[in-house]
Enzyme design. Structure first.
Site, mmCIF file in Angstrom:
data_model
loop_
_atom_site.group_PDB
_atom_site.id
_atom_site.type_symbol
_atom_site.label_atom_id
_atom_site.label_comp_id
_atom_site.label_asym_id
_atom_site.label_seq_id
_atom_site.Cartn_x
_atom_site.Cartn_y
_atom_site.Cartn_z
ATOM 1 N N ASP A 223 44.238 37.052 38.115
ATOM 2 C CA ASP A 223 44.092 37.486 36.894
ATOM 3 C C ASP A 223 44.907 36.349 35.927
ATOM 4 O O ASP A 223 44.570 35.841 34.980
ATOM 5 C CB ASP A 223 44.354 38.639 36.498
ATOM 6 C CG ASP A 223 45.732 39.362 37.318
ATOM 7 O OD1 ASP A 223 46.172 38.476 37.870
ATOM 8 O OD2 ASP A 223 46.157 40.366 36.812
ATOM 9 N N ASP A 247 34.374 31.096 43.054
ATOM 10 C CA ASP A 247 33.133 30.946 42.098
ATOM 11 C C ASP A 247 33.508 31.473 40.797
ATOM 12 O O ASP A 247 33.216 30.543 39.924
ATOM 13 C CB ASP A 247 32.373 32.083 42.822
ATOM 14 C CG ASP A 247 30.907 32.365 41.957
ATOM 15 O OD1 ASP A 247 30.294 31.154 41.761
ATOM 16 O OD2 ASP A 247 30.473 33.366 41.662
#
Ligand code: IPM
Ligand code: MN
Length: 362
Positions: A223, A247
């Site tokens: 994050d 990804d």
């Protein structure tokens, strides 16, 4: 001496895949001419195109052809016409099987923001200009492939799983690239929550300590990495992470140069590498000559570099820079008042540039 000869399997795939690979092949052919190597190509369907033609997103003969090639160049797979299919029958499943079959566990996704593009970025020029980072994404493990997986009428489940060996080998790839670059690796995980990430962190730290102590290693939670990528992308050199985080972060990083259409990738593991733009099949753009071929063309440059044709790869990269500097670009890279050109015009410009680089030696 006979010139080297390469056999390339081309998998255009779906949506804009065929348009962008056509330009990449055009540029490869120009590079072969100018730099004195031979190239043969063989085109096969993959993804939705292969489902329509043969009922399988990666037919056995196509996989076989890829395994026997010197390299594989892929466009993109997927589209709304196949979205209703079960997971294993979808176009994406063909791509995942191909990565696995080639043992292509290391996905290299370089992200650069050349001066000429800083204006196309949705972020401020003073934040993005000069960004030069390399995402090293683990590609054949993690939650994409982990068992058990499945669903019944009430629930669905997947497993994020890594072995020590899988983490160590991708860490080595990242450190090896960092050594050739600016010597810094950022490893991205979610070790504050996930056991698999604790193992990831421990193994990356061990490979660093034992094999690459001269390099710099930092750990980021995913994050925070996402935030720092937007706040201060120039702090990153090599970013190493697992399949799913890689990804997501690579699409996020694509906002830096202003378009996902710019980003190339190379997936390496065993003898045969797979080279494909990071972008998807963009069905809404397909067939209109609007797709940006630079991701595919830069993937072709990575392909040539992997085959040892570094000068040719460099010429392609200079061709791309020149096209951008001269404003030869598709709509995704244009800002107000600029005139976009078509996919084909970009490809032809770069092919011509490459052809003029080195006189052919008889
Ligand atoms: C990518 C794509 C693929 C992935 C899809 C098409 C399976 O998003 O190459 O990033 O998730 O790996
Ligand atoms: Mn993706």
């Amino acid at each position: 001496m006979r010139p080297p000869s390469y056999h390339i399997v081309v998998l255009p795939g779906d949506g804009i895949g065929p348009e962008v690979t056509r330009e990449a092949v055009r540029v490869l052919e120009a590079a072969a001419e100018a730099f004195g190597f031979r190239m043969t190509t063989e085109v096969h369907p993959v993804g939705g195109a292969a489902i329509d033609a043969r009922g399988d997103p990666l037919p056995a003969p196509v996989q076989q052809a890829c395994l026997q090639a010197d390299a594989v160049l892929l466009g993109a797979v997927g589209g709304p016409s196949w979205d209703h299919l079960d997971r294993a029958q979808r176009p994406e499943a063909g791509l995942l099987r191909l990565r696995k079959a080639l043992g292509a566990y290391a996905n290299l996704r370089p992200v650069q923001v050349p001066e000429a593009l800083a204006e196309a970025s949705p972020l401020k020029r003073n934040i993005v200009a000069g960004t030069d980072l390399l995402i090293v994404r683990e590609l054949t493990g993690g939650i994409y492939f982990g068992e058990p997986r499945g669903q019944d009428h009430r629930r669905a489940w997947n497993t994020m799983r890594y072995t020590r060996e899988e983490v160590a080998r991708i860490a080595r790839v990242a450190f090896t690239w960092a050594k050739r670059r600016r010597g810094r690796v950022a490893s991205v995980d979610k070790a504050n929550v996930l056991e698999v990430s604790q193992l990831w962190r421990e193994v990356v730290a061990q490979v660093h300590r034992e094999e690459f102590p001269e390099l710099e290693l930092e750990h980021y939670y995913v994050d925070n990495a996402a935030m720092q990528l937007m706040r201060d992308p120039r702090r990153f050199d090599v970013v190493v992470t697992g399949n799913l985080f890689g990804d997501i972060l690579s699409d996020l990083a694509a906002t830096l140069p202003g378009s996902l259409g710019m980003l190339p990738s190379a997936s390496i593991g065993r003898r045969v590498g797979l080279f494909e733009p990071v972008h998807g099949s963009a069905p809404d753009l397909a067939g209109q000559g609007k797709a940006n071929p630079l991701g595919a063309i830069l993937s072709a440059a990575m392909l040539l570099e992997t085959l040892g044709q570094e000068a040719a790869a460099q010429a392609i990269r200079r061709g791309v820079e020149t096209a951008l500097a001269e404003g030869v670009k598709t709509a995704d890279l244009c800002w107000a008042g600029e005139r976009p050109v078509s996919t084909e015009v970009v490809g032809q410009f770069i092919a011509n540039y490459v052809r003029q680089q080195t006189p052919v030696t008889p």
